[in-house]
Design a protein around this motif. Structure first.
Motif, PDB file in Angstrom:
ATOM      1  N   THR A   1      45.944  25.629  35.993  1.00 41.65           N
ATOM      2  CA  THR A   1      45.568  26.764  36.834  1.00 41.65           C
ATOM      3  C   THR A   1      45.827  28.076  36.105  1.00 41.65           C
ATOM      4  OG1 THR A   1      46.413  25.399  38.612  1.00 41.65           O
ATOM      5  CG2 THR A   1      45.760  27.622  39.187  1.00 41.65           C
ATOM      6  N   VAL A   2      46.968  28.136  35.427  1.00 43.07           N
ATOM      7  CA  VAL A   2      47.304  29.349  34.689  1.00 43.07           C
ATOM      8  C   VAL A   2      46.218  29.651  33.672  1.00 43.07           C
ATOM      9  CG1 VAL A   2      48.942  30.414  33.110  1.00 43.07           C
ATOM     10  CG2 VAL A   2      49.777  29.017  34.984  1.00 43.07           C
ATOM     11  N   LEU A   3      45.851  28.614  32.899  1.00 46.17           N
ATOM     12  CA  LEU A   3      44.844  28.798  31.857  1.00 46.17           C
ATOM     13  C   LEU A   3      43.508  29.212  32.463  1.00 46.17           C
ATOM     14  CD1 LEU A   3      45.496  25.952  29.291  1.00 46.17           C
ATOM     15  CD2 LEU A   3      45.892  28.405  29.038  1.00 46.17           C
ATOM     16  N   LEU A   4      43.153  28.552  33.549  1.00 45.31           N
ATOM     17  CA  LEU A   4      41.880  28.854  34.203  1.00 45.31           C
ATOM     18  C   LEU A   4      41.849  30.300  34.682  1.00 45.31           C
ATOM     19  CD1 LEU A   4      39.225  27.452  35.207  1.00 45.31           C
ATOM     20  CD2 LEU A   4      40.346  27.310  37.431  1.00 45.31           C
ATOM     21  N   LEU A   5      42.932  30.706  35.357  1.00 46.27           N
ATOM     22  CA  LEU A   5      42.974  32.069  35.877  1.00 46.27           C
ATOM     23  C   LEU A   5      42.955  33.092  34.761  1.00 46.27           C
ATOM     24  CD1 LEU A   5      45.521  31.875  38.819  1.00 46.27           C
ATOM     25  CD2 LEU A   5      43.055  32.132  38.932  1.00 46.27           C
ATOM     26  N   LEU A   6      43.740  32.799  33.732  1.00 46.48           N
ATOM     27  CA  LEU A   6      43.793  33.712  32.587  1.00 46.48           C
ATOM     28  C   LEU A   6      42.413  33.835  31.956  1.00 46.48           C
ATOM     29  CD1 LEU A   6      46.195  35.249  31.377  1.00 46.48           C
ATOM     30  CD2 LEU A   6      46.205  33.563  29.544  1.00 46.48           C
ATOM     31  N   GLY A   7      41.744  32.672  31.841  1.00 46.59           N
ATOM     32  CA  GLY A   7      40.396  32.661  31.268  1.00 46.59           C
ATOM     33  C   GLY A   7      39.430  33.489  32.093  1.00 46.59           C
ATOM     34  N   ILE A   8      39.452  33.269  33.408  1.00 41.76           N
ATOM     35  CA  ILE A   8      38.550  34.012  34.290  1.00 41.76           C
ATOM     36  C   ILE A   8      38.836  35.506  34.196  1.00 41.76           C
ATOM     37  CG2 ILE A   8      38.034  34.480  36.726  1.00 41.76           C
ATOM     38  CD1 ILE A   8      38.440  31.524  37.273  1.00 41.76           C
ATOM     39  N   TRP A   9      40.115  35.830  34.203  1.00 40.86           N
ATOM     40  CA  TRP A   9      40.509  37.231  34.195  1.00 40.86           C
ATOM     41  C   TRP A   9      40.063  37.923  32.897  1.00 40.86           C
ATOM     42  CZ3 TRP A   9      43.966  40.548  31.616  1.00 40.86           C
ATOM     43  CH2 TRP A   9      44.280  41.717  32.305  1.00 40.86           C
ATOM     44  N   LEU A  10      40.311  37.245  31.775  1.00 34.75           N
ATOM     45  CA  LEU A  10      39.922  37.825  30.483  1.00 34.75           C
ATOM     46  C   LEU A  10      38.406  37.918  30.367  1.00 34.75           C
ATOM     47  CD1 LEU A  10      42.472  36.200  28.029  1.00 34.75           C
ATOM     48  CD2 LEU A  10      42.335  38.587  28.724  1.00 34.75           C
ATOM     49  N   ALA A  11      37.712  36.871  30.859  1.00 35.75           N
ATOM     50  CA  ALA A  11      36.253  36.874  30.772  1.00 35.75           C
ATOM     51  C   ALA A  11      35.685  38.019  31.598  1.00 35.75           C
ATOM     52  CB  ALA A  11      35.702  35.544  31.270  1.00 35.75           C
ATOM     53  N   ALA A  12      36.247  38.226  32.791  1.00 35.80           N
ATOM     54  CA  ALA A  12      35.756  39.306  33.648  1.00 35.80           C
ATOM     55  C   ALA A  12      35.954  40.659  32.972  1.00 35.80           C
ATOM     56  CB  ALA A  12      36.472  39.279  34.995  1.00 35.80           C
ATOM     57  N   GLN A  13      37.088  40.789  32.308  1.00 34.91           N
ATOM     58  CA  GLN A  13      37.363  42.054  31.630  1.00 34.91           C
ATOM     59  C   GLN A  13      36.419  42.259  30.442  1.00 34.91           C
ATOM     60  OE1 GLN A  13      41.500  42.493  30.779  1.00 34.91           O
ATOM     61  NE2 GLN A  13      41.360  44.703  30.730  1.00 34.91           N
ATOM     62  N   ALA A  14      36.221  41.181  29.692  1.00 38.93           N
ATOM     63  CA  ALA A  14      35.329  41.268  28.531  1.00 38.93           C
ATOM     64  C   ALA A  14      33.906  41.558  28.972  1.00 38.93           C
ATOM     65  CB  ALA A  14      35.392  39.971  27.732  1.00 38.93           C
ATOM     66  N   ALA A  15      33.500  40.938  30.075  1.00 34.48           N
ATOM     67  CA  ALA A  15      32.133  41.146  30.561  1.00 34.48           C
ATOM     68  C   ALA A  15      31.930  42.590  30.980  1.00 34.48           C
ATOM     69  CB  ALA A  15      31.859  40.211  31.733  1.00 34.48           C
ATOM     70  N   TRP A  16      32.979  43.204  31.456  1.00 36.69           N
ATOM     71  CA  TRP A  16      32.882  44.615  31.843  1.00 36.69           C
ATOM     72  C   TRP A  16      32.664  45.496  30.625  1.00 36.69           C
ATOM     73  CZ3 TRP A  16      35.492  49.051  30.629  1.00 36.69           C
ATOM     74  CH2 TRP A  16      35.319  50.145  31.482  1.00 36.69           C
ATOM     75  N   LEU A  17      33.298  45.100  29.516  1.00 39.10           N
ATOM     76  CA  LEU A  17      33.284  45.953  28.331  1.00 39.10           C
ATOM     77  C   LEU A  17      31.875  46.164  27.769  1.00 39.10           C
ATOM     78  CD1 LEU A  17      36.486  44.761  26.486  1.00 39.10           C
ATOM     79  CD2 LEU A  17      36.087  46.990  27.510  1.00 39.10           C
ATOM     80  N   LEU A  18      31.010  45.155  27.910  1.00 38.53           N
ATOM     81  CA  LEU A  18      29.678  45.272  27.293  1.00 38.53           C
ATOM     82  C   LEU A  18      28.857  46.413  27.904  1.00 38.53           C
ATOM     83  CD1 LEU A  18      27.565  44.134  25.291  1.00 38.53           C
ATOM     84  CD2 LEU A  18      26.758  42.720  27.177  1.00 38.53           C
ATOM     85  N   PRO A  19      28.601  46.415  29.226  1.00 39.18           N
ATOM     86  CA  PRO A  19      27.854  47.543  29.770  1.00 39.18           C
ATOM     87  C   PRO A  19      28.566  48.874  29.572  1.00 39.18           C
ATOM     88  CG  PRO A  19      28.682  46.166  31.545  1.00 39.18           C
ATOM     89  CD  PRO A  19      28.917  45.421  30.279  1.00 39.18           C
ATOM     90  N   ALA A  20      29.904  48.842  29.612  1.00 41.01           N
ATOM     91  CA  ALA A  20      30.643  50.089  29.424  1.00 41.01           C
ATOM     92  C   ALA A  20      30.431  50.632  28.019  1.00 41.01           C
ATOM     93  CB  ALA A  20      32.129  49.858  29.678  1.00 41.01           C
ATOM     94  N   TYR A  21      30.395  49.718  27.053  1.00 48.71           N
ATOM     95  CA  TYR A  21      30.157  50.135  25.663  1.00 48.71           C
ATOM     96  C   TYR A  21      28.764  50.718  25.520  1.00 48.71           C
ATOM     97  CZ  TYR A  21      29.120  49.701  20.716  1.00 48.71           C
ATOM     98  OH  TYR A  21      28.717  49.967  19.436  1.00 48.71           O
ATOM     99  N   LEU A  22      27.792  50.028  26.134  1.00 44.35           N
ATOM    100  CA  LEU A  22      26.401  50.510  26.032  1.00 44.35           C
ATOM    101  C   LEU A  22      26.260  51.891  26.654  1.00 44.35           C
ATOM    102  CD1 LEU A  22      24.359  47.274  26.768  1.00 44.35           C
ATOM    103  CD2 LEU A  22      24.633  48.441  24.581  1.00 44.35           C
TER     104      LEU A  22
END
Lengths: 239, 543
Positions: free
Chosen positions: B481-502
């Motif tokens: 669960t820890v890994l899954l949550l961490l993964g989701i959390w990091l992925a959500a943050q990374a996904a935000w970065l792309l449009p923000a960068y653009l």
């Protein structure tokens, strides 16, 4: 009276001669400027290449005259005072900002400010300048898209120690700080130059007010839904 | 490259070193705890060993110092600076202070004047002084985490012990914590072997908690970039330490006041602290219900049966708490007797007076010194803050769109503030009244405040990282669960970065996409918080 007449004449002639000579000796500046705006997005760089075909460097240095660029920055743009201070400290570029810069204000609430760039006068033949600047956020508008921000042409100012007429041509007198420390105000002469560029408009992304209904409903509902979810989770635990 | 390799090797050894030296610390703690009146020379040997241990622990500092040095090198070479923009602001403000001016002469300086005062050596000594100071503060945070977790574990141990005795001797009214001045863990545990067994396990937990702070990449990066948020963390932890471990309520209140002065956000913890000191605070809800039942004289003894059942049931599940309330107990959101919780007792009065005294003194002092500008920049600005530039916050796009539109109703503002207010209030009462979950209450409130904030950047997560290690031992989450949550959390943050960068660097109109990503990031955050609550259990079998 009579004895003084030739003296007076001589003086007149000399004066005339001197003036003519001064006129012929005035420095004829032939300057052309190229401008390029680099990068996209909110952080841009203006690059100016200032080329002078005449006079040669040594004569210019001997004249002890100074050149500066005056850029009136429209409200949609700002030059960051911190960066300016940094550039001044490292002597990469000598700048002065006239007017208050609120770096956080949106375009429609911001005021204009003027930037003076003092040009390095030892190498007048070819001066290249990079000025970092930033675009401000603009108020959201219907249909969104892009807002336009005009980037004005800079004015070229000159100042000479003895007389402004040391440089040929007529120009409007402008009061501006003498150097980047801005301790004194000098009267500068506005010169004409050959501009190898057009006035440009920069584009800034603007929020779309058409999104407002969707955004407000989803955002606010989600905020409440998150709260309700957490409360429901909490009610299932028994600590 | 050679130095890098060396540093790497050293880095690998840190956990080992820490694990090695934890025994000394425990023996020292044991020695102190054994005696009610500690004399100066009582525990010298233990203390010396503990000191050596601490010195070793401080090697985590080396990592930070290496990064500070790297920062100097990086800033000299690269255009994209390693150093935080705020660090420059601090330095400039310190320059103003040194010249006898107000630090608020520096545009965008929005901190306590104390930061500028502390960073004066930035100008007189070296410009990296502040970063080293923040790194040292990180170490203090680690030590505080260690002490608080240790105390919490001991308290939990003594609670468990009491519960066991209770089940042997029959149902008694659980003692409220007011009567206990010191954790009685050591005295209560009878057999010697059990002590060593438990202490070994305890050391492990304590060390993991500390390492979670010391080697957290986020805190390392943010500290060495010159961000002052670790100072806020140290003050929050100091409040918790004085409140829980030392029980110096007045001092704790004073520290809390300083903390609020320093950063406004700890003000949300006030109610929790208040509730913690309440005489209605018990170890678990079961205890509270039991006490409520026993105080009512007319309750027949048969009603107590189901409660016993619940206790058995929850312990057989290994502490899983998705157990429904049994019997005739009605669940109500609000009862009239809850108002009694607000009637202050002596401890609470001490805490509140300490808090008010220190806060008013500091505010008055700096107000006299720097005038209204101080008040506005340090406190009022943070209340009215409306940052329309893109950030992680759920409310960013909404705030941006409505920022300069006149006919927006008050309801929007209310709907933005209400959910977090409700959650913070509920957490304060629910977890604050539980003696074992004060730390978790602070954590949950911090998380709520950060994810519901109108402005959210990654430095805000340091506030969470500072209090998260305190509860690691209580959140019994399966590794997957820890890994899954961490993964989701990091992925959500990374996904935000792309449009923000653009948007930021390519000038493309991606506002709507950034908003969609903020929404998903918010959902990820809520999911993490929900899981933490589900897996949070002070009613664990083994510590």
């Amino acid at each position: 009276m009579i004895t003084r007449m030739p003296l007076f004449l001589l003086f007149l002639i000399l004066k005339q001669y001197y003036c003519v000579q001064a006129d012929s000796e005035c420095l004829k500046l032939d300057i052309s400027i190229t401008q390029k705006v680099e990068h996209e997005g909110f952080h841009r760089e203006i690059r100016w290449l200032i080329e002078t075909t005449s006079p040669p460097s040594d004569i210019w240095v001997a004249s002890a005259c100074k050149l500066s660029l005056q850029l009136k920055v429209s409200p949609g743009i700002y030059v960051y005072p911190d960066e300016v201070a940094e550039l001044n400290r490292t002597r990469k570029l000598l700048l002065h900002i006239d007017g208050h810069v609120d770096v956080e204000a949106p375009a429609h609430e911001a005021t204009e400010h003027t930037v003076y760039i003092y040009l390095n006068n030892s190498n007048i033949g070819r001066i290249s300048i990079v000025l970092p600047m930033h675009l401000r956020y603009q108020r959201g508008q219907i249909t969104g898209g892009y807002g336009k921000v005009p980037l004005r042409k800079p004015s070229l100012l000159s100042w000479c120690p003895d007389s402004l007429d040391r440089i040929c041509g007529k120009g409007v007198k402008v009061e501006a700080p003498c150097d980047e420390t801005a301790t004194r105000v000098c009267v500068w002469k506005n010169l004409t130059y050959q501009a190898h560029f057009d006035e440009v408009e920069l584009f800034v992304p603007v929020g779309d007010l058409d999104d407002y209904p969707l955004v407000s409903i989803v955002t606010l509902l989600l905020g409440c839904a998150g709260c309700i979810y957490i409360l429901s989770v909490l009610s299932m635990t028994h600590i | 490259m050679e130095s890098v390799r060396k540093a790497k090797n050293r880095y690998k050894q840190y956990p080992v070193i820490l694990a090695k030296c934890s025994k000394q610390a425990t023996s020292y703690a044991t020695c102190v705890l054994k005696r009610d009146n500690v004399n100066l020379n009582d525990c010298v040997a233990e203390f010396n060993q503990f000191k050596i241990c601490l010195q070793k622990t401080a090697k985590a500092l080396v990592v930070r110092l290496v990064l500070v040095t790297y920062g100097i090198y990086h800033d000299g070479v690269s255009e994209v600076k390693y150093t935080d923009i705020d660090y420059k602001v601090f330095t400039d403000a310190a320059r103003h202070v040194l010249e006898g001016e107000s630090p608020y002469d520096r545009h965008t300086y929005r901190y306590s004047p104390v930061v500028a005062l502390f960073l004066i050596p930035n100008i007189t000594l070296h410009h990296s002084f502040g970063k080293i100071l923040f790194s040292v503060v990180d170490m203090i945070v680690a030590v505080l985490i260690r002490l608080i977790v240790k105390n919490a574990l001991e308290e939990y141990g003594s609670y468990k012990q009491m519960q066991q005795e209770e089940s042997v001797h029959g149902l008694k009214k659980p003692p409220s914590i007011k009567h206990r001045k010191r954790p009685r863990y050591q005295r209560l545990v009878s057999s010697r072997s059990e002590v060593t067994n438990n202490t070994n396990h305890m050391d492990e937990v304590v060390n993991i908690s500390m390492l979670a702070w010391l080697y957290n990449p986020l805190t390392i990066a943010i500290g060495t970039r010159g961000n002052c948020d670790s100072l806020a963390c140290v003050l929050v932890l100091l409040t918790l330490y004085t409140l829980q471990c030392k029980r110096w309520y007045f001092i704790s209140g004073a520290v809390h006041g300083i903390c609020i002065h320093f950063r406004l956000y700890p003000v949300i913890y006030s109610l929790t602290y208040f509730m913690f000191l309440s005489k209605f605070a018990y170890y678990t809800t079961e205890d509270r219900r039991k006490s409520r039942l026993t105080t009512k004289t007319n309750v027949p003894t048969t009603d107590l049966e189901p409660i016993e059942n619940i206790l058995a049931e929850s312990s057989s599940l290994g502490g899983h708490k998705l157990v429904p309330y049994a019997g005739k107990q009605r669940k109500t959101i609000f009862q009239k007797q809850y108002l009694l919780y607000l009637v202050p007792n002596l401890d609470q009065l001490q805490f509140v007076s300490g808090c008010i005294l220190s806060l008013t003194c500091i505010t008055w002092f700096f107000y006299k010194l720097y005038g209204y500008k101080f008040l506005y920049e340090t406190h009022i600005y943070h209340l009215l803050r409306k940052d329309t530039r893109h950030n992680f916050s759920l409310y960013f796009y909404l705030q941006y769109l409505t920022a300069w539109v006149k006919n927006i109703g008050v309801w929007q503002k209310v709907l933005m503030v209400l959910p977090q207010l409700v959650l913070i209030l509920v957490f304060s009462v629910r977890y604050g009244l539980n003696k074992l979950s004060l730390n978790f209450s602070i954590l949950a409130q911090t998380v709520v405040m950060v994810i519901y904030n109108g402005v959210l950047t990654s430095q805000y997560f340091v506030w969470i990282m500072g209090v998260l290690p305190l509860c690691l031992w209580q959140i019994k989450m399966p590794g997957r669960t820890v890994l899954l949550l961490l993964g989701i959390w990091l992925a959500a943050q990374a996904a935000w970065l792309l449009p923000a960068y653009l948007l930021e660097f390519h000038g493309q109109n991606t506002f709507l996409f950034i908003w969609i990503q903020s929404v998903s990031f918010f959902c990820a955050n809520i999911a993490v918080l929900g899981r933490m609550i589900i897996y949070f259990m002070p009613a664990k079998e083994k510590v």
